[in-house]
Structure formats: structure tokens, C-alpha cells
Scaffold this motif. Structure first.
Motif, mmCIF file in Angstrom:
data_model
loop_
_atom_site.group_PDB
_atom_site.id
_atom_site.type_symbol
_atom_site.label_atom_id
_atom_site.label_comp_id
_atom_site.label_asym_id
_atom_site.label_seq_id
_atom_site.Cartn_x
_atom_site.Cartn_y
_atom_site.Cartn_z
ATOM 1 N N LEU A 229 -10.402 -24.301 18.882
ATOM 2 C CA LEU A 229 -10.608 -25.735 18.722
ATOM 3 C C LEU A 229 -10.944 -26.169 17.294
ATOM 4 O O LEU A 229 -11.063 -27.354 17.037
ATOM 5 N N ARG A 230 -11.052 -25.246 16.370
ATOM 6 C CA ARG A 230 -11.444 -25.589 15.005
ATOM 7 C C ARG A 230 -10.360 -26.340 14.244
ATOM 8 O O ARG A 230 -10.621 -26.958 13.217
ATOM 9 N N THR A 231 -9.134 -26.326 14.696
ATOM 10 C CA THR A 231 -8.030 -26.949 13.979
ATOM 11 C C THR A 231 -7.102 -27.680 14.938
ATOM 12 O O THR A 231 -7.049 -27.349 16.122
ATOM 13 N N ARG A 232 -6.387 -28.682 14.435
ATOM 14 C CA ARG A 232 -5.401 -29.381 15.265
ATOM 15 C C ARG A 232 -4.137 -28.569 15.423
ATOM 16 O O ARG A 232 -3.396 -28.753 16.366
ATOM 17 N N ARG A 233 -3.898 -27.685 14.476
ATOM 18 C CA ARG A 233 -2.707 -26.835 14.551
ATOM 19 C C ARG A 233 -2.938 -25.722 15.564
ATOM 20 O O ARG A 233 -4.033 -25.524 16.057
ATOM 21 N N SER A 234 -1.892 -24.988 15.843
ATOM 22 C CA SER A 234 -1.998 -23.865 16.771
ATOM 23 C C SER A 234 -2.935 -22.804 16.184
ATOM 24 O O SER A 234 -2.826 -22.446 15.013
ATOM 25 N N ALA A 235 -3.824 -22.297 17.009
ATOM 26 C CA ALA A 235 -4.742 -21.257 16.554
ATOM 27 C C ALA A 235 -3.997 -19.973 16.232
ATOM 28 O O ALA A 235 -4.479 -19.139 15.468
ATOM 29 N N PHE A 236 -2.804 -19.810 16.800
ATOM 30 C CA PHE A 236 -2.009 -18.616 16.548
ATOM 31 C C PHE A 236 -1.329 -18.673 15.179
ATOM 32 O O PHE A 236 -0.959 -17.653 14.627
ATOM 33 N N CYS A 237 -1.172 -19.883 14.629
ATOM 34 C CA CYS A 237 -0.529 -20.052 13.308
ATOM 35 C C CYS A 237 -1.550 -20.305 12.204
ATOM 36 O O CYS A 237 -1.284 -20.028 11.048
ATOM 37 N N SER A 238 -2.691 -20.884 12.551
ATOM 38 C CA SER A 238 -3.719 -21.230 11.572
ATOM 39 C C SER A 238 -4.851 -20.220 11.664
ATOM 40 O O SER A 238 -5.574 -20.176 12.657
ATOM 41 N N HIS A 239 -4.995 -19.410 10.659
ATOM 42 C CA HIS A 239 -6.005 -18.351 10.681
ATOM 43 C C HIS A 239 -7.360 -18.893 10.215
ATOM 44 O O HIS A 239 -7.424 -19.710 9.310
ATOM 45 N N PRO A 240 -8.458 -18.415 10.830
ATOM 46 C CA PRO A 240 -9.783 -18.871 10.407
ATOM 47 C C PRO A 240 -10.126 -18.339 9.017
ATOM 48 O O PRO A 240 -9.570 -17.344 8.559
ATOM 49 N N GLY A 241 -11.071 -19.016 8.386
ATOM 50 C CA GLY A 241 -11.553 -18.567 7.095
ATOM 51 C C GLY A 241 -12.299 -17.247 7.224
ATOM 52 O O GLY A 241 -12.711 -16.854 8.321
ATOM 53 N N PRO A 242 -12.499 -16.558 6.096
ATOM 54 C CA PRO A 242 -13.156 -15.247 6.134
ATOM 55 C C PRO A 242 -14.556 -15.283 6.754
ATOM 56 O O PRO A 242 -14.905 -14.405 7.543
ATOM 57 N N MET A 243 -15.341 -16.288 6.431
ATOM 58 C CA MET A 243 -16.712 -16.364 6.968
ATOM 59 C C MET A 243 -16.698 -16.556 8.477
ATOM 60 O O MET A 243 -17.461 -15.909 9.202
ATOM 61 N N MET A 244 -15.836 -17.436 8.966
ATOM 62 C CA MET A 244 -15.753 -17.657 10.401
ATOM 63 C C MET A 244 -15.230 -16.405 11.117
ATOM 64 O O MET A 244 -15.740 -16.034 12.171
ATOM 65 N N LEU A 245 -14.238 -15.764 10.534
ATOM 66 C CA LEU A 245 -13.673 -14.562 11.134
ATOM 67 C C LEU A 245 -14.728 -13.455 11.225
ATOM 68 O O LEU A 245 -14.919 -12.861 12.288
ATOM 69 N N TRP A 246 -15.436 -13.215 10.129
ATOM 70 C CA TRP A 246 -16.438 -12.143 10.123
ATOM 71 C C TRP A 246 -17.611 -12.465 11.040
ATOM 72 O O TRP A 246 -18.096 -11.591 11.756
ATOM 73 N N SER A 247 -18.087 -13.713 11.037
ATOM 74 C CA SER A 247 -19.229 -14.048 11.906
ATOM 75 C C SER A 247 -18.835 -13.942 13.379
ATOM 76 O O SER A 247 -19.627 -13.467 14.208
ATOM 77 N N THR A 248 -17.610 -14.321 13.710
ATOM 78 C CA THR A 248 -17.135 -14.191 15.085
ATOM 79 C C THR A 248 -17.043 -12.724 15.482
ATOM 80 O O THR A 248 -17.462 -12.334 16.583
ATOM 81 N N MET A 249 -16.520 -11.891 14.592
ATOM 82 C CA MET A 249 -16.402 -10.461 14.892
ATOM 83 C C MET A 249 -17.774 -9.796 15.025
ATOM 84 O O MET A 249 -17.965 -8.934 15.888
ATOM 85 N N VAL A 250 -18.738 -10.206 14.201
ATOM 86 C CA VAL A 250 -20.090 -9.641 14.285
ATOM 87 C C VAL A 250 -20.731 -9.996 15.626
ATOM 88 O O VAL A 250 -21.301 -9.133 16.302
ATOM 89 N N VAL A 251 -20.626 -11.259 16.032
ATOM 90 C CA VAL A 251 -21.211 -11.672 17.311
ATOM 91 C C VAL A 251 -20.520 -10.958 18.468
ATOM 92 O O VAL A 251 -21.185 -10.497 19.403
ATOM 93 N N LEU A 252 -19.210 -10.830 18.411
ATOM 94 C CA LEU A 252 -18.478 -10.112 19.457
ATOM 95 C C LEU A 252 -18.891 -8.638 19.494
ATOM 96 O O LEU A 252 -19.110 -8.071 20.573
#
Length: 98
Positions: A10-33
Motif C-alpha cells: 500500500l505504500r505506492t499507487r503503482r504495482s508493488a511488484f514493479c515499484s521496489h521499496p527504499g533500502p530503509m523500508m526493505l531492511w526494516s521489514t526484513m528485520v521485523v520478519l
């Protein structure tokens, strides 16, 4: 896990499969997971909470449900933004475009 998936989708209006998250969001999501899984499999922590590791079949079922949840989020998000554009609503403020 569903909340993490929703944030990424939900972070973007574009498809999440085409729009990659920023490095901070990606790393924080992976850490929590990672912490989510570590708590269940790390004996001293899991024993303190009474957690038992899930068998692989249940993990596979959860992964399938999560994949369906992501696709459903993406579909509804796309529908929402298409309907919003068709109604003439501004994407940011919700005000009608003149």
C-alpha cells in the motif's frame, strides 16, 4: 506478517511488484520478519512465551494465504485508484479536480 505485506503493497499507487521499496523500508521489514521467525525458533525465548515451532506444512499454508492476501491488496488498491481517477478526485487531498 500480513501487516508487513500490507505496508509494502500500500505504500505506492503503482504495482508493488514493479515499484521496489527504499533500502530503509526493505531492511526494516526484513528485520521485523526475521525477528518474527527467530522468536518462534529460539528456544529460550520461545519457551518463555510457550511458543512451539510450526511444522513445514503449516508454514506453507501460511505462505499461500499471505500470497493471496498480497494479491488481494494489490487488486483492491488498483480498483480504488482507478475509481478515484474516474470520479475526478485529486489523489493527494481528496478534493475534486476542476
Amino acid at each position: 506478517m500480513t501487516k508487513l505485506a500490507a505496508v509494502v503493497v500500500l505504500r505506492t499507487r503503482r504495482s508493488a511488484f514493479c515499484s521496489h521499496p527504499g533500502p530503509m523500508m526493505l531492511w526494516s521489514t526484513m528485520v521485523v520478519l526475521g525477528l518474527n521467525f527467530a522468536i518462534a525458533w529460539h528456544r529460550p525465548i520461545s519457551a518463555a512465551f510457550g511458543f512451539v515451532p510450526l511444522p513445514p506444512s503449516k508454514l506453507a499454508a501460511i505462505a499461500a494465504i499471505l500470497a493471496c492476501y498480497i494479491v488481494a491488496n494489490e487488486t483492491v488498491k488498483d480498483w480504488f485508484h482507478r475509481a478515484r481517477r474516474a470520479s475526478g478526485m485529486s489523489p493527494a487531498s481528496g478534493a475534486r479536480l476542476s
